[in-house]
Design a protein around this motif. Structure first.
Motif, PDB file in Angstrom:
ATOM      1  N   GLY A  18      79.128-115.203 -49.257  1.00 23.83           N
ATOM      2  CA  GLY A  18      80.125-116.253 -49.065  1.00 23.83           C
ATOM      3  C   GLY A  18      81.312-115.829 -48.224  1.00 23.83           C
ATOM      4  O   GLY A  18      82.241-116.602 -48.017  1.00 23.83           O
ATOM      5  N   GLY A  19      81.315-114.555 -47.760  1.00 23.29           N
ATOM      6  CA  GLY A  19      82.380-114.084 -46.886  1.00 23.29           C
ATOM      7  C   GLY A  19      83.531-113.369 -47.572  1.00 23.29           C
ATOM      8  O   GLY A  19      84.437-112.893 -46.907  1.00 23.29           O
ATOM      9  N   ARG A  20      83.524-113.308 -48.893  1.00 23.63           N
ATOM     10  CA  ARG A  20      84.592-112.597 -49.615  1.00 23.63           C
ATOM     11  C   ARG A  20      84.259-111.116 -49.711  1.00 23.63           C
ATOM     12  O   ARG A  20      83.097-110.724 -49.665  1.00 23.63           O
ATOM     13  CB  ARG A  20      84.751-113.149 -51.027  1.00 23.63           C
ATOM     14  N   ASP A  21      85.302-110.281 -49.890  1.00 23.42           N
ATOM     15  CA  ASP A  21      85.077-108.857 -50.108  1.00 23.42           C
ATOM     16  C   ASP A  21      84.286-108.646 -51.392  1.00 23.42           C
ATOM     17  O   ASP A  21      84.517-109.327 -52.400  1.00 23.42           O
ATOM     18  CB  ASP A  21      86.406-108.105 -50.217  1.00 23.42           C
ATOM     19  N   MET A  22      83.377-107.673 -51.339  1.00 22.13           N
ATOM     20  CA  MET A  22      82.525-107.372 -52.484  1.00 22.13           C
ATOM     21  C   MET A  22      82.233-105.874 -52.475  1.00 22.13           C
ATOM     22  O   MET A  22      82.151-105.249 -51.424  1.00 22.13           O
ATOM     23  CB  MET A  22      81.218-108.152 -52.343  1.00 22.13           C
ATOM     24  N   ALA A  23      82.086-105.293 -53.670  1.00 19.84           N
ATOM     25  CA  ALA A  23      81.661-103.896 -53.819  1.00 19.84           C
ATOM     26  C   ALA A  23      80.960-103.771 -55.166  1.00 19.84           C
ATOM     27  O   ALA A  23      81.120-104.628 -56.048  1.00 19.84           O
ATOM     28  CB  ALA A  23      82.857-102.948 -53.751  1.00 19.84           C
TER      29      ALA A  23
END
Length: 124
Positions: A101-106
């Motif tokens: 969805g384009g959000r930062d993720m880790a």
């Protein structure tokens, strides 16, 4: 409505501290009548979901390290949080990347080796 998700843990104190660091609140930390250690962390305010952990003497949890089996949490300020987690000794299993969805993720590992997806909280 989901009440809670329950897991075994090898170290209740460490796993509760980990989820509190990610914004949770410890609701319970007690010993059951059977002698099991039980802790409950509430995530996402009063109406948020709960993670329940049991540390059972003589039993060892067998967590899975594959990313597809994981806990997903919305967090605020992931870019600042990730270096803090690393400094605290948390293993980052999948570094900062854009989510679908384009959000930062880790992805990080909790003290028992469970995969925890951290997704930047967004509007709505």
């Amino acid at each position: 409505m989901l009440k809670h998700v329950s897991f075994l843990t090898a170290d209740l104190d460490a796993v509760l501290a980990f989820y509190v660091r990610l914004g949770g609140v410890t609701e319970k930390n007690l010993t059951t009548p059977e002698g099991y250690l039980r802790g409950v962390v509430r995530l996402g305010g009063e109406e948020g979901g709960r993670l329940q952990f049991f540390q059972i003497p003589g039993e060892s949890p067998h967590p899975h390290a594959h990313w597809a089996e994981h806990i997903a949490l919305h967090v605020t300020g992931l870019r600042a949080l990730l270096p803090q987690l690393r400094a605290a000794g948390v293993t980052v299993s999948r570094d900062l990347t854009p989510s679908p969805g384009g959000r930062d993720m880790a992805f990080v590992l909790d003290p028992d080796g469970r995969q925890v997806e951290l997704l930047e909280a967004g509007p709505g």
